[in-house]
Design an enzyme around this catalytic site. Structure first.
Site, PDB file in Angstrom:
ATOM      1  N   SER A 167       0.833  -1.156  -0.041  1.00  0.00           N
ATOM      2  CA  SER A 167      -0.081  -0.129   0.249  1.00  0.00           C
ATOM      3  C   SER A 167       0.983   1.186  -0.173  1.00  0.00           C
ATOM      4  O   SER A 167       2.148   1.181   0.317  1.00  0.00           O
ATOM      5  CB  SER A 167      -0.999   0.303   1.242  1.00  0.00           C
TER       6      SER A 167
ATOM      7  N   GLY B  49       2.312   2.926  -2.348  1.00  0.00           N
ATOM      8  CA  GLY B  49       3.415   2.803  -3.191  1.00  0.00           C
ATOM      9  C   GLY B  49       4.883   2.084  -2.649  1.00  0.00           C
ATOM     10  O   GLY B  49       5.760   2.127  -3.373  1.00  0.00           O
TER      11      GLY B  49
ATOM     12  N   GLU C  68      -8.913   2.923  -9.730  1.00  0.00           N
ATOM     13  CA  GLU C  68      -8.000   3.769 -10.219  1.00  0.00           C
ATOM     14  C   GLU C  68      -7.877   3.562 -11.980  1.00  0.00           C
ATOM     15  O   GLU C  68      -7.875   2.328 -12.272  1.00  0.00           O
ATOM     16  CB  GLU C  68      -6.643   3.645  -9.704  1.00  0.00           C
TER      17      GLU C  68
ATOM     18  N   GLU D  27      -5.962  -0.272 -10.594  1.00  0.00           N
ATOM     19  CA  GLU D  27      -5.994  -0.943  -9.653  1.00  0.00           C
ATOM     20  C   GLU D  27      -7.560  -0.782  -8.947  1.00  0.00           C
ATOM     21  O   GLU D  27      -8.052   0.086  -9.443  1.00  0.00           O
ATOM     22  CB  GLU D  27      -4.815  -0.570  -8.635  1.00  0.00           C
TER      23      GLU D  27
ATOM     24  N   ASP E  26      -7.422   6.891  -0.417  1.00  0.00           N
ATOM     25  CA  ASP E  26      -6.561   7.976   0.105  1.00  0.00           C
ATOM     26  C   ASP E  26      -7.051   9.315  -0.691  1.00  0.00           C
ATOM     27  O   ASP E  26      -7.139  10.394  -0.300  1.00  0.00           O
ATOM     28  CB  ASP E  26      -5.322   7.618   0.490  1.00  0.00           C
ATOM     29  N   THR E  27      -7.192   9.275  -1.815  1.00  0.00           N
ATOM     30  CA  THR E  27      -7.033  10.382  -2.781  1.00  0.00           C
ATOM     31  C   THR E  27      -8.624  10.978  -2.643  1.00  0.00           C
ATOM     32  O   THR E  27      -8.779  12.014  -2.975  1.00  0.00           O
ATOM     33  CB  THR E  27      -7.018   9.908  -4.401  1.00  0.00           C
TER      34      THR E  27
ATOM     35  N   ARG F  96       2.653   9.928   5.819  1.00  0.00           N
ATOM     36  CA  ARG F  96       1.615  10.837   5.819  1.00  0.00           C
ATOM     37  C   ARG F  96       0.956  11.124   7.145  1.00  0.00           C
ATOM     38  O   ARG F  96       0.567  10.464   7.820  1.00  0.00           O
ATOM     39  CB  ARG F  96       0.552  10.444   5.024  1.00  0.00           C
TER      40      ARG F  96
END
Length: 389
Positions: A149, A151, A257, A270, A277-278, A357
């Site tokens: 997750s 990245g 995505e 994906e 999150d976006t 984050r």
């Protein structure tokens, strides 16, 4: 009132928990470390490794939830079938979680069974297999763990000399106990979007306005709603999203995505069977219901008459530049000064590491305003907030 067992208690789980409690639900937040963000607002908390099937079963037996809501990938997902057979609702479904927690299963479903357009891809369980797969795909290519997750473990390989590093980096970034990577064609896309898709128990599949996003090293840095997108591309993305979510089954919100290319059209990338999150940009009031409220309503079977696009929105993440076990924040007042349509969400993570984050800035403007100016304003505000010891 339902009792919800939340598996994963990060920032997305925190916002979901708040939404659930506003509608009178009980939430038990679980994660592998104490004091995770959702635990701070939940009714109860459990700390254990969710890859431990026995520990997971013990938590289910102890709390006897009505609903299990996975929020992360690192879960012993095959146990979810057992819980479903016991009559517990798994969100969106045990099948969906098992497929989407592993890039191999979801990619094969999308490309081979449903015929959706994706990047060319191969799998590799060894360094030699990775070299062979990369030579077939060509350079540059993208290498990712099958399960990860934000990245982690993802890299762009630009030549044969980078393959060994990509293998080790991918294995180190893998979540769970799967030692297998996917290598895929590097798509030269013009933009990428998240299409938040809502499947309902007793209603049609609904789509949120598309969310554009920018990633760095595979991790989200900013998102904005609604980007400019060709109507035919949006229709194709909606068709693909409806097909894959129907095949996976279940009710809830999905983050689907896509890559968009003016020359080659829409590529499925994906899918996550949960808030994305976006989609934190929806906390700016861009829609009549945030992604977390939509997820909850779909799970509970409550009506969602429609999703309306209320105003332009943008989000930008607050990253830590240091590692510390006692994170504090500076610059919050400066970020909010002279920004009346801006808000900050600090996640409450108990520790920080470099590039973790730690919060997000969200902002909005009325329809007809400059989306680019809004994005720049929100990014500038996020840059003012610093993590300090």
């Amino acid at each position: 009132m339902k009792k919800i067992l939340l598996l994963g208690s990060g920032e997305l789980g925190k916002e979901f928990t708040i939404a659930a409690q506003r509608l009178g639900q009980t939430v038990v937040a679980c994660d592998k470390y104490a004091g995770a963000p959702a635990m701070q607002v939940a009714d109860a908390a459990e700390t254990f490794d969710m890859l431990d099937g026995e520990a997971l079963a013990a938590a289910v037996a102890k709390h006897r939830p009505d609903i299990i809501v996975p929020e992360i990938e690192a879960i012993r997902t095959e146990r979810l079938y057992d819980f479903e057979r016991q009559g517990i609702q798994v969100v969106p479904s045990a099948r969906a979680v098992n497929f989407t927690m592993n890039r191999k299963a979801i990619r094969d479903l999308a490309a081979r069974e449903l015929g959706l357009k994706t990047a060319r891809y191969f799998y590799a369980t060894s360094l030699d297999e990775l070299r062979e797969a990369a030579s077939k795909i060509g350079f540059p290519c993208v290498v990712k763990p099958l399960m990860s997750s934000s990245g982690k473990g993802q890299s762009v390989v630009r030549g044969p000399e980078e393959i060994e590093h990509a293998w080790h980096y991918g294995c180190e970034g893998s979540r769970g106990d799967i030692r297998e990577l996917i290598v895929e064609e590097f798509i030269r896309f013009d933009s990428e979007i998240t299409l938040l898709t809502v499947t309902q128990k007793n209603g049609p599949t609904l789509f949120c306005p598309p969310i554009g996003h920018v990633q760095k090293n595979g991790d989200y840095r900013e998102s904005f709603q609604s980007p400019e997108i060709a109507p035919e591309h949006l229709a194709e993305a909606q068709r693909m999203a409806a097909a894959v979510t129907e095949a996976l089954t279940g009710a809830g919100l999905w983050g689907v995505e896509f890559f968009l290319s003016h020359e080659h059209g829409v590529y499925f990338s994906e899918l996550s069977p949960r808030p994305h999150d976006t989609g934190m940009v929806t906390l700016a009031g861009t829609q009549n219901l945030s992604e977390f409220e939509l997820h909850l309503r779909a799970i509970l079977g409550l009506p969602i008459p429609e999703i309306t696009f209320e105003r332009l929105g943008a989000s930008a993440v607050i990253l830590s530049g240091i590692a510390t076990s006692t994170p504090r924040f500076e610059g919050v007042a400066e970020a909010l000064a002279d920004n009346p349509r801006t808000d900050i969400r600090l996640f409450g993570k108990p520790s920080a590491r470099v590039n973790r984050r730690m919060g997000v800035v969200v902002g909005y403007e009325p329809h007809g305003s400059s989306l680019e100016a809004l994005r720049e304003r929100v990014k500038a505000a996020a840059a003012k907030v610093k993590v300090v010891e």
